[in-house]
Scaffold this motif. Structure first.
Motif, PDB file in Angstrom:
ATOM      1  N   PRO A   1     -50.712 -59.088 103.709  1.00  0.00           N
ATOM      2  CA  PRO A   1     -50.257 -57.975 102.508  1.00  0.00           C
ATOM      3  C   PRO A   1     -48.756 -57.639 102.671  1.00  0.00           C
ATOM      4  O   PRO A   1     -48.303 -57.544 103.938  1.00  0.00           O
ATOM      5  CB  PRO A   1     -51.130 -57.181 102.444  1.00  0.00           C
TER       6      PRO A   1
ATOM      7  N   PHE B   1     -49.077 -53.043 105.297  1.00  0.00           N
ATOM      8  CA  PHE B   1     -50.264 -52.843 106.286  1.00  0.00           C
ATOM      9  C   PHE B   1     -49.878 -51.807 107.287  1.00  0.00           C
ATOM     10  O   PHE B   1     -48.758 -51.431 107.536  1.00  0.00           O
ATOM     11  CB  PHE B   1     -50.387 -54.240 107.059  1.00  0.00           C
TER      12      PHE B   1
ATOM     13  N   VAL C   1     -58.618 -56.350 113.762  1.00  0.00           N
ATOM     14  CA  VAL C   1     -57.980 -56.393 112.361  1.00  0.00           C
ATOM     15  C   VAL C   1     -59.079 -55.894 111.140  1.00  0.00           C
ATOM     16  O   VAL C   1     -60.030 -56.009 111.490  1.00  0.00           O
ATOM     17  CB  VAL C   1     -57.368 -57.749 111.995  1.00  0.00           C
TER      18      VAL C   1
ATOM     19  N   ASN D   1     -54.616 -47.203 102.621  1.00  0.00           N
ATOM     20  CA  ASN D   1     -54.410 -48.717 102.916  1.00  0.00           C
ATOM     21  C   ASN D   1     -55.584 -49.105 104.034  1.00  0.00           C
ATOM     22  O   ASN D   1     -55.548 -48.412 105.085  1.00  0.00           O
ATOM     23  CB  ASN D   1     -53.302 -49.065 103.565  1.00  0.00           C
ATOM     24  N   GLN D   2     -56.529 -49.814 103.936  1.00  0.00           N
ATOM     25  CA  GLN D   2     -57.481 -50.600 104.598  1.00  0.00           C
ATOM     26  C   GLN D   2     -57.099 -51.578 105.389  1.00  0.00           C
ATOM     27  O   GLN D   2     -57.617 -51.775 106.248  1.00  0.00           O
ATOM     28  CB  GLN D   2     -58.403 -50.963 103.811  1.00  0.00           C
ATOM     29  N   ASN D   3     -55.781 -52.265 105.013  1.00  0.00           N
ATOM     30  CA  ASN D   3     -55.413 -53.338 105.799  1.00  0.00           C
ATOM     31  C   ASN D   3     -54.542 -52.627 107.183  1.00  0.00           C
ATOM     32  O   ASN D   3     -53.445 -52.010 107.044  1.00  0.00           O
ATOM     33  CB  ASN D   3     -54.351 -54.323 105.162  1.00  0.00           C
TER      34      ASN D   3
ATOM     35  N   GLY E   1     -59.610 -54.983 107.173  1.00  0.00           N
ATOM     36  CA  GLY E   1     -59.000 -55.165 105.617  1.00  0.00           C
ATOM     37  C   GLY E   1     -59.233 -56.446 105.323  1.00  0.00           C
ATOM     38  O   GLY E   1     -58.299 -57.266 106.181  1.00  0.00           O
ATOM     39  N   ASP E   2     -59.669 -57.021 104.242  1.00  0.00           N
ATOM     40  CA  ASP E   2     -60.001 -58.292 103.915  1.00  0.00           C
ATOM     41  C   ASP E   2     -58.688 -58.951 103.711  1.00  0.00           C
ATOM     42  O   ASP E   2     -58.366 -60.302 104.239  1.00  0.00           O
ATOM     43  CB  ASP E   2     -60.766 -58.437 102.539  1.00  0.00           C
ATOM     44  N   GLU E   3     -57.681 -58.618 102.960  1.00  0.00           N
ATOM     45  CA  GLU E   3     -56.413 -59.334 102.713  1.00  0.00           C
ATOM     46  C   GLU E   3     -55.701 -59.490 103.919  1.00  0.00           C
ATOM     47  O   GLU E   3     -55.253 -60.576 104.193  1.00  0.00           O
ATOM     48  CB  GLU E   3     -55.379 -58.448 101.753  1.00  0.00           C
ATOM     49  N   LEU E   4     -55.921 -58.573 104.986  1.00  0.00           N
ATOM     50  CA  LEU E   4     -54.994 -58.879 106.272  1.00  0.00           C
ATOM     51  C   LEU E   4     -55.574 -59.789 106.980  1.00  0.00           C
ATOM     52  O   LEU E   4     -55.101 -60.934 107.687  1.00  0.00           O
ATOM     53  CB  LEU E   4     -54.823 -57.568 107.102  1.00  0.00           C
ATOM     54  N   LYS E   5     -56.860 -59.818 107.008  1.00  0.00           N
ATOM     55  CA  LYS E   5     -57.710 -60.782 107.883  1.00  0.00           C
ATOM     56  C   LYS E   5     -57.544 -62.202 107.415  1.00  0.00           C
ATOM     57  O   LYS E   5     -57.231 -63.256 108.146  1.00  0.00           O
ATOM     58  CB  LYS E   5     -59.177 -60.654 107.523  1.00  0.00           C
TER      59      LYS E   5
END
Length: 280
Positions: free
Chosen positions: A143, A146, A235, A178-180, A237-241
């Motif tokens: 993303p 982050f 890590v 932000n969860q990432n 956050g779904d998008e960062l993962k």
């Protein structure tokens, strides 16, 4: 001649198009007791600069004095005028009046910029050196926004600090919106500081929101007498993962890469840096 001109134009266009396609390279490095005295050794300074220059973002742990970071930044940016580094620095951390350290996060200012900085408010005093968080914005990575969270656990209290890192993450993610997030640093997360049983039952490991990227069978120490994965990436956050480059999380053994002796290496640190890439 016309065909050659068209060829060179095509090469130029392709080069421009691929400038922004490089993955974002991130690292964490416990440079043991970073001080002006250490950096005054020209060979040591050169090695440290070569390590840093591999990365777009790198956290440095065990910064003993702010002037050591200023010295490092001045020397580093003399060699990186086209794409210099910026830095954010935490407050002094530590329970002992005889030992405090700061976290420094260096970043290439042409590649990323800082949106928010946050020192976790450790009201219950569960961390010896409370987590320090920076939200970055990148023009290239996914993303685009982050959070990078740095932590250096107290060896004698590692399991408890890692447990509390779950609630610290929740606090930081809520503050940043932000969860990432990428949690990084010398977590002392192996050997007699964190047994395999303690690791497997720790909330930071069992909570499925978190993925550990450096395995326990990795050695992040310089000493030939140890084999411990103290330094880790975690890590969330779904998008960062989804955008962590597969197999990019590793230890960077600069001793082997730069063909250094053990004495040259241990003068820099007793840890090797860890690195990971985020997909562009």
């Amino acid at each position: 001649m016309k065909q050659m001109t068209m060829y060179f134009r095509l090469v130029l266009l392709l080069s421009i198009a691929t400038v922004g396609l490089c993955n974002l390279k991130i690292a964490s490095f416990n440079i043991k007791w970073l001080s002006v005295n250490k950096l005054s050794n020209n060979e040591t300074m050169t090695i440290i600069k070569k390590v840093i220059e591999r990365y777009d973002i790198i956290s440095i742990l065990e910064v003993r004095a702010d002037n050591s970071i200023h010295m490092l930044m001045q020397n580093l940016n003399m060699d990186n005028r086209d794409n210099p580094y910026g830095v954010v620095l935490s407050k002094k951390l530590g329970h002992s009046v005889h030992y405090t350290e700061s976290y420094a996060i260096l970043f290439r200012i042409n590649n990323v910029f800082v949106q928010e900085v946050y020192q976790f408010p450790d009201q219950d005093d569960v961390f010896a050196r409370e987590p320090y968080a920076v939200m970055f914005h990148s023009l290239d990575s996914r993303p685009a926004n982050f959070v990078y969270i740095v932590l250096h656990t107290q060896p004698t209290n590692t399991p408890a600090e890692l447990e509390h890192m779950v609630s610290a993450y929740d606090n930081i993610a809520n503050f940043m919106g932000n969860q990432n997030a990428l949690i990084a640093g010398d977590l002392n997360a192996d050997c007699h500081y964190l047994s395999q049983t303690s690791h497997d039952h720790n909330r930071l490991y069992t909570d499925k929101r978190f993925t550990w990227l450096i395995d326990s069978d990795v050695d992040s120490t310089v000493s030939t007498g140890t084999d411990c994965a103290y330094d880790r990436f975690i890590v969330a956050g779904d998008e960062l993962k989804q955008n962590i480059v597969p197999n990019s999380a590793r230890v960077y053994n600069f001793q082997q890469a730069m063909k250094l002796t053990y004495d040259q290496t241990i003068t820099v640190s007793d840890h090797f840096p860890i690195e990971v890439e985020i997909r562009s």
